[in-house]
Design a protein around this motif. Structure first.
Motif, PDB file in Angstrom:
ATOM      1  N   LEU A  67       0.857  -1.183   0.000  1.00 24.39           N
ATOM      2  CA  LEU A  67       0.000   0.000   0.000  1.00 24.39           C
ATOM      3  C   LEU A  67       0.895   1.236   0.000  1.00 24.39           C
ATOM      4  O   LEU A  67       1.831   1.332   0.790  1.00 24.39           O
ATOM      5  N   GLU A  68       0.589   2.119  -0.907  1.00 23.07           N
ATOM      6  CA  GLU A  68       1.382   3.344  -1.037  1.00 23.07           C
ATOM      7  C   GLU A  68       0.537   4.496  -0.507  1.00 23.07           C
ATOM      8  O   GLU A  68      -0.529   4.790  -1.037  1.00 23.07           O
TER       9      GLU A  68
ATOM     10  N   HIS B  86      -3.897  14.446  -6.501  1.00 20.55           N
ATOM     11  CA  HIS B  86      -4.879  13.996  -5.520  1.00 20.55           C
ATOM     12  C   HIS B  86      -4.995  12.480  -5.430  1.00 20.55           C
ATOM     13  O   HIS B  86      -5.969  11.968  -4.895  1.00 20.55           O
ATOM     14  N   ASP B  87      -4.021  11.785  -5.955  1.00 23.11           N
ATOM     15  CA  ASP B  87      -3.961  10.330  -5.743  1.00 23.11           C
ATOM     16  C   ASP B  87      -3.337  10.121  -4.365  1.00 23.11           C
ATOM     17  O   ASP B  87      -2.145  10.307  -4.179  1.00 23.11           O
ATOM     18  N   HIS B  88      -4.167   9.746  -3.376  1.00 21.81           N
ATOM     19  CA  HIS B  88      -3.687   9.706  -1.996  1.00 21.81           C
ATOM     20  C   HIS B  88      -3.260   8.317  -1.523  1.00 21.81           C
ATOM     21  O   HIS B  88      -2.336   8.191  -0.732  1.00 21.81           O
ATOM     22  N   VAL B  89      -3.975   7.293  -1.978  1.00 23.13           N
ATOM     23  CA  VAL B  89      -3.674   5.932  -1.518  1.00 23.13           C
ATOM     24  C   VAL B  89      -3.678   5.003  -2.728  1.00 23.13           C
ATOM     25  O   VAL B  89      -4.623   5.031  -3.526  1.00 23.13           O
ATOM     26  N   ILE B  90      -2.630   4.218  -2.869  1.00 22.57           N
ATOM     27  CA  ILE B  90      -2.541   3.300  -4.009  1.00 22.57           C
ATOM     28  C   ILE B  90      -2.356   1.880  -3.479  1.00 22.57           C
ATOM     29  O   ILE B  90      -1.429   1.615  -2.714  1.00 22.57           O
ATOM     30  N   PHE B  91      -3.275   0.993  -3.881  1.00 20.16           N
ATOM     31  CA  PHE B  91      -3.177  -0.418  -3.530  1.00 20.16           C
ATOM     32  C   PHE B  91      -2.482  -1.146  -4.682  1.00 20.16           C
ATOM     33  O   PHE B  91      -3.009  -1.158  -5.787  1.00 20.16           O
TER      34      PHE B  91
ATOM     35  N   GLU C  97      -2.355  -5.414 -10.831  1.00 20.06           N
ATOM     36  CA  GLU C  97      -3.189  -4.221 -10.943  1.00 20.06           C
ATOM     37  C   GLU C  97      -2.906  -3.251  -9.791  1.00 20.06           C
ATOM     38  O   GLU C  97      -2.461  -3.655  -8.721  1.00 20.06           O
ATOM     39  N   THR C  98      -3.223  -1.999 -10.044  1.00 18.95           N
ATOM     40  CA  THR C  98      -3.197  -1.019  -8.966  1.00 18.95           C
ATOM     41  C   THR C  98      -4.594  -0.415  -8.834  1.00 18.95           C
ATOM     42  O   THR C  98      -5.300  -0.232  -9.826  1.00 18.95           O
ATOM     43  N   VAL C  99      -4.989  -0.145  -7.599  1.00 20.94           N
ATOM     44  CA  VAL C  99      -6.269   0.492  -7.313  1.00 20.94           C
ATOM     45  C   VAL C  99      -5.930   1.803  -6.616  1.00 20.94           C
ATOM     46  O   VAL C  99      -5.371   1.817  -5.522  1.00 20.94           O
ATOM     47  N   THR C 100      -6.257   2.896  -7.274  1.00 18.83           N
ATOM     48  CA  THR C 100      -5.832   4.212  -6.791  1.00 18.83           C
ATOM     49  C   THR C 100      -7.018   4.996  -6.246  1.00 18.83           C
ATOM     50  O   THR C 100      -8.038   5.128  -6.913  1.00 18.83           O
ATOM     51  N   TYR C 101      -6.855   5.511  -5.027  1.00 21.53           N
ATOM     52  CA  TYR C 101      -7.888   6.372  -4.439  1.00 21.53           C
ATOM     53  C   TYR C 101      -7.495   7.818  -4.646  1.00 21.53           C
ATOM     54  O   TYR C 101      -6.460   8.273  -4.189  1.00 21.53           O
ATOM     55  N   ASN C 102      -8.365   8.541  -5.354  1.00 22.69           N
ATOM     56  CA  ASN C 102      -8.141   9.947  -5.660  1.00 22.69           C
ATOM     57  C   ASN C 102      -9.285  10.749  -5.036  1.00 22.69           C
ATOM     58  O   ASN C 102     -10.436  10.343  -5.108  1.00 22.69           O
TER      59      ASN C 102
END
Length: 264
Positions: free
Chosen positions: A9-10, A83-88, A94-99
């Motif tokens: 998790l980033e 505004h990409d705050h959390v990257i799974f 795959e990556t799932v990015t929370y913006n």
DNA sequence: GCTTGGACCTGATTGC
DNA sequence: TGCAATCAGGTCCAAG
């Protein structure tokens, strides 16, 4: 994400609306997502570590999936944005990015064994499309309430998952004034309101949601329900039903759109 | 106990 | 063109 491990998790900032969990990356690293669910507007990822990752999009949050595979739920993205705050980073590549530009969303970790006691969900009313919701339920929930029906329907403890747009649309469809006191709705009006709420939610889901400025699905595509609004954001335009002018007022600090001609 | 309004935060739009 | 004011899909909390 369901059934896969979060390899890494980033975390690109310390907080969203609330501080992100302590040692967030460490606590979810290598956890498998056993179950992904939704209750009201809350998303929950039940992890193999015994914790539940609870997530809320707020007003402008979005998840975007990208990565090696292609298909309906994947798209290629450029680099990360401001505004990409959390990257799974998921098992499988795959990556799932929370913006979330406004950062009204949040993420919390909560013990799975005690999930029922999660405070933000404990007081939730029934889901509109569940068996627990009906005209009879509305009769009980609204009786004695002094607040305008618009405010009551936005109250998540009365009914879960309705936001400003869908409350306006449901009240329009059922011909009920947003200014009407809740306690005068039980009976005939509630029998019109309950199916109107069901229909608006079901149609909005089928249309992929409502994109006014920020909303997009996980594939980056916009929703289409905004093209079907009867009153929301149509101030000054004629009512589709009676021709009277659609008005905008502010209730509890939120915009309400309604037709003064046919909403009584 | 119920209801309302402000706060949280950034970006787009509007008006001067 | 540039600046300031206003508004936006949600929820929480203090005050009335």
């Amino acid at each position: 994400m369901e059934g896969k491990r979060i390899l890494r998790l980033e975390q690109r900032r310390a907080d969203l609306r609330f501080p992100l969990p302590e040692r967030f990356a460490e606590r979810v690293a290598n956890a498998r997502i056993d179950r992904l669910a939704r209750q009201a507007k809350f998303l929950s990822a039940h992890l193999s570590t015994g914790e539940v990752l609870i997530m809320h999009l707020g007003m402008t949050g979005r998840f975007t999936i990208s990565g090696q595979r292609t298909g309906d739920f994947h798209h290629e993205t450029g680099g990360l944005t401001a505004h990409d705050h959390v990257i799974f980073h998921m098992e499988g590549g795959e990556t799932v990015t929370y913006n979330d530009p406004r950062r009204f969303g949040f993420m919390e970790l909560w013990p799975a064994a005690n999930f029922e006691a999660y405070p933000r969900l404990m007081t939730m009313g029934p889901e509109p499309l569940s068996n627990g919701f009906s005209a009879a339920y509305l009769d009980t929930a609204l009786s004695g309430k002094a607040a305008p029906i618009k405010a009551a329907l936005l109250d998540q403890s009365v009914i879960a998952g309705l936001g400003n747009i869908y409350v306006c649309e449901a009240l329009y469809r059922s011909g009920i004034s947003p200014k009407r006191l809740s306690r005068s709705v039980p009976g005939m009006r509630a029998s019109r309101l309950a199916p109107a709420i069901n229909a608006v939610i079901a149609e909005a889901i089928a249309a992929g949601g409502s994109s006014i400025s920020d909303f997009a699905g996980t594939d980056g595509n916009l929703g289409y329900f905004q093209h079907r609004f009867d009153v929301y954001d149509r101030e000054g335009e004629p009512c589709k039903r009676c021709g009277a002018v659609v008005k905008r007022i502010v209730q509890s600090g939120r915009s309400t759109f309604y037709c003064s001609g046919c909403q009584k």
